[in-house]
Motif scaffolding. Structure first.
Motif, PDB file in Angstrom:
ATOM      1  N   LEU A  86     -17.203   1.522  11.137  1.00  0.00           N
ATOM      2  CA  LEU A  86     -16.935   2.848  11.176  1.00  0.00           C
ATOM      3  C   LEU A  86     -17.476   3.555  12.322  1.00  0.00           C
ATOM      4  O   LEU A  86     -16.499   4.510  12.941  1.00  0.00           O
ATOM      5  N   LEU A  87     -18.305   3.193  12.857  1.00  0.00           N
ATOM      6  CA  LEU A  87     -18.903   4.043  14.128  1.00  0.00           C
ATOM      7  C   LEU A  87     -17.862   3.591  15.373  1.00  0.00           C
ATOM      8  O   LEU A  87     -17.549   4.623  16.092  1.00  0.00           O
ATOM      9  N   LEU A  88     -17.131   2.395  15.297  1.00  0.00           N
ATOM     10  CA  LEU A  88     -16.519   1.938  16.294  1.00  0.00           C
ATOM     11  C   LEU A  88     -15.231   2.528  16.287  1.00  0.00           C
ATOM     12  O   LEU A  88     -14.732   3.108  17.270  1.00  0.00           O
ATOM     13  N   ILE A  89     -14.609   2.707  14.911  1.00  0.00           N
ATOM     14  CA  ILE A  89     -13.541   3.558  14.759  1.00  0.00           C
ATOM     15  C   ILE A  89     -13.610   4.986  15.142  1.00  0.00           C
ATOM     16  O   ILE A  89     -12.678   5.583  15.943  1.00  0.00           O
ATOM     17  N   CYS A  90     -14.704   5.868  14.665  1.00  0.00           N
ATOM     18  CA  CYS A  90     -14.882   6.883  15.089  1.00  0.00           C
ATOM     19  C   CYS A  90     -14.974   7.465  16.532  1.00  0.00           C
ATOM     20  O   CYS A  90     -14.538   8.243  16.983  1.00  0.00           O
ATOM     21  N   THR A  91     -15.892   6.354  17.171  1.00  0.00           N
ATOM     22  CA  THR A  91     -15.940   6.615  18.772  1.00  0.00           C
ATOM     23  C   THR A  91     -14.715   6.262  19.328  1.00  0.00           C
ATOM     24  O   THR A  91     -14.545   6.935  20.354  1.00  0.00           O
ATOM     25  N   CYS A  92     -14.038   5.361  19.007  1.00  0.00           N
ATOM     26  CA  CYS A  92     -12.811   5.013  19.883  1.00  0.00           C
ATOM     27  C   CYS A  92     -11.624   6.243  19.630  1.00  0.00           C
ATOM     28  O   CYS A  92     -11.258   6.542  20.599  1.00  0.00           O
ATOM     29  N   ALA A  93     -11.791   6.804  18.382  1.00  0.00           N
ATOM     30  CA  ALA A  93     -10.814   7.953  18.277  1.00  0.00           C
ATOM     31  C   ALA A  93     -11.225   9.177  18.992  1.00  0.00           C
ATOM     32  O   ALA A  93     -10.530   9.847  19.673  1.00  0.00           O
ATOM     33  N   TYR A  94     -12.471   9.422  19.109  1.00  0.00           N
ATOM     34  CA  TYR A  94     -12.994  10.605  19.923  1.00  0.00           C
ATOM     35  C   TYR A  94     -12.781  10.252  21.328  1.00  0.00           C
ATOM     36  O   TYR A  94     -12.443  11.274  22.297  1.00  0.00           O
ATOM     37  N   ILE A  95     -13.000   9.022  21.858  1.00  0.00           N
ATOM     38  CA  ILE A  95     -12.746   8.805  23.431  1.00  0.00           C
ATOM     39  C   ILE A  95     -11.362   8.901  23.440  1.00  0.00           C
ATOM     40  O   ILE A  95     -10.810   9.516  24.720  1.00  0.00           O
ATOM     41  N   ARG A  96     -10.376   8.510  22.519  1.00  0.00           N
ATOM     42  CA  ARG A  96      -9.052   8.610  22.941  1.00  0.00           C
ATOM     43  C   ARG A  96      -8.798   9.941  22.919  1.00  0.00           C
ATOM     44  O   ARG A  96      -7.646  10.555  23.651  1.00  0.00           O
ATOM     45  N   MET A 148     -10.431  12.585  23.903  1.00  0.00           N
ATOM     46  CA  MET A 148     -10.918  13.381  25.313  1.00  0.00           C
ATOM     47  C   MET A 148     -10.228  12.698  26.362  1.00  0.00           C
ATOM     48  O   MET A 148     -10.066  13.512  27.318  1.00  0.00           O
ATOM     49  N   ALA A 149     -10.268  11.485  26.436  1.00  0.00           N
ATOM     50  CA  ALA A 149      -9.535  10.797  27.666  1.00  0.00           C
ATOM     51  C   ALA A 149      -8.426   9.704  27.331  1.00  0.00           C
ATOM     52  O   ALA A 149      -9.115   8.291  27.252  1.00  0.00           O
ATOM     53  N   PRO A 150      -7.298   9.963  27.067  1.00  0.00           N
ATOM     54  CA  PRO A 150      -6.477   9.116  26.540  1.00  0.00           C
ATOM     55  C   PRO A 150      -6.037   7.842  27.294  1.00  0.00           C
ATOM     56  O   PRO A 150      -5.869   6.915  26.796  1.00  0.00           O
ATOM     57  N   SER A 151      -6.171   8.176  28.595  1.00  0.00           N
ATOM     58  CA  SER A 151      -5.688   7.038  29.481  1.00  0.00           C
ATOM     59  C   SER A 151      -6.790   6.046  29.658  1.00  0.00           C
ATOM     60  O   SER A 151      -6.363   4.806  29.937  1.00  0.00           O
ATOM     61  N   LEU A 152      -7.940   6.220  29.210  1.00  0.00           N
ATOM     62  CA  LEU A 152      -8.986   5.045  29.210  1.00  0.00           C
ATOM     63  C   LEU A 152      -8.552   3.906  28.163  1.00  0.00           C
ATOM     64  O   LEU A 152      -8.621   2.879  28.525  1.00  0.00           O
ATOM     65  N   LEU A 153      -8.016   4.239  27.146  1.00  0.00           N
ATOM     66  CA  LEU A 153      -7.654   3.552  26.092  1.00  0.00           C
ATOM     67  C   LEU A 153      -5.996   2.833  25.956  1.00  0.00           C
ATOM     68  O   LEU A 153      -5.812   1.882  25.650  1.00  0.00           O
ATOM     69  N   ASP A 154      -5.156   3.861  26.504  1.00  0.00           N
ATOM     70  CA  ASP A 154      -3.892   3.552  26.605  1.00  0.00           C
ATOM     71  C   ASP A 154      -3.434   2.269  27.443  1.00  0.00           C
ATOM     72  O   ASP A 154      -2.468   1.778  27.029  1.00  0.00           O
ATOM     73  N   ILE A 164      -8.493  -4.132  21.171  1.00  0.00           N
ATOM     74  CA  ILE A 164      -9.326  -3.831  19.772  1.00  0.00           C
ATOM     75  C   ILE A 164      -9.692  -2.222  19.721  1.00  0.00           C
ATOM     76  O   ILE A 164      -9.690  -1.820  18.764  1.00  0.00           O
ATOM     77  N   PHE A 165     -10.314  -2.052  21.290  1.00  0.00           N
ATOM     78  CA  PHE A 165     -10.639  -0.580  21.058  1.00  0.00           C
ATOM     79  C   PHE A 165      -9.313   0.491  20.813  1.00  0.00           C
ATOM     80  O   PHE A 165      -9.487   1.466  20.176  1.00  0.00           O
ATOM     81  N   TRP A 166      -8.316   0.323  21.336  1.00  0.00           N
ATOM     82  CA  TRP A 166      -7.015   0.750  21.291  1.00  0.00           C
ATOM     83  C   TRP A 166      -6.732   0.833  19.739  1.00  0.00           C
ATOM     84  O   TRP A 166      -6.193   2.049  19.095  1.00  0.00           O
ATOM     85  N   LYS A 167      -6.574  -0.290  19.168  1.00  0.00           N
ATOM     86  CA  LYS A 167      -6.175  -0.379  17.698  1.00  0.00           C
ATOM     87  C   LYS A 167      -7.212   0.348  16.953  1.00  0.00           C
ATOM     88  O   LYS A 167      -6.922   1.214  15.634  1.00  0.00           O
ATOM     89  N   CYS A 168      -8.687   0.149  17.227  1.00  0.00           N
ATOM     90  CA  CYS A 168      -9.657   1.181  16.380  1.00  0.00           C
ATOM     91  C   CYS A 168      -9.234   2.793  16.580  1.00  0.00           C
ATOM     92  O   CYS A 168      -9.237   3.475  15.513  1.00  0.00           O
ATOM     93  N   ALA A 169      -8.964   3.070  17.949  1.00  0.00           N
ATOM     94  CA  ALA A 169      -8.345   4.489  17.959  1.00  0.00           C
ATOM     95  C   ALA A 169      -7.273   4.865  17.005  1.00  0.00           C
ATOM     96  O   ALA A 169      -7.303   6.171  16.511  1.00  0.00           O
TER      97      ALA A 169
END
Length: 72
Positions: A15-25, A27-33, A42-47
Motif C-alpha cells: 500500500l505504501l508503494l502504491i501511494c508513493t508511486c502515485a504521489y511521485i507521478r 508531482m513529476a510524471p516524467s520520472l515514471l513515464d 513496476i513503479f509505473w504500474k503501481c502509480a
C-alpha cells in the motif's frame, strides 16, 4: 521479522508503494513515464493502480491504519 514473512506487513509495504508511486507521478510524471517496461516498470504500474483505483486504495489505507493502531 521481515515484512516478506508477515502478511500484514507485506500489505502495508504494498500500500505504501502504491501511494508513493502515485504521489511521485502526480508531482513529476516524467520520472515514471519513461520506464513503462522492465524492472522499473513496476513503479509505473503501481502509480497506475494508485490513480485508477484511488477510492479502493484509500479505503485499504484507512482499514490498514485502523488495524495497525487499534488491533496490534
Amino acid at each position: 521479522m521481515s515484512a516478506i514473512f508477515n502478511f500484514q506487513s507485506l500489505l502495508t509495504v504494498i500500500l505504501l508503494l502504491i501511494c508513493t508511486c502515485a504521489y511521485i507521478r502526480a508531482m513529476a510524471p516524467s520520472l515514471l513515464d519513461k520506464n513503462k517496461t522492465g524492472l522499473l516498470g513496476i513503479f509505473w504500474k503501481c502509480a497506475r493502480i494508485g490513480e485508477r483505483k484511488s477510492p479502493w486504495v484509500a479505503c485499504c489505507c484507512v482499514i490498514m491504519a485502523f488495524s495497525i493502531l487499534f488491533l496490534q
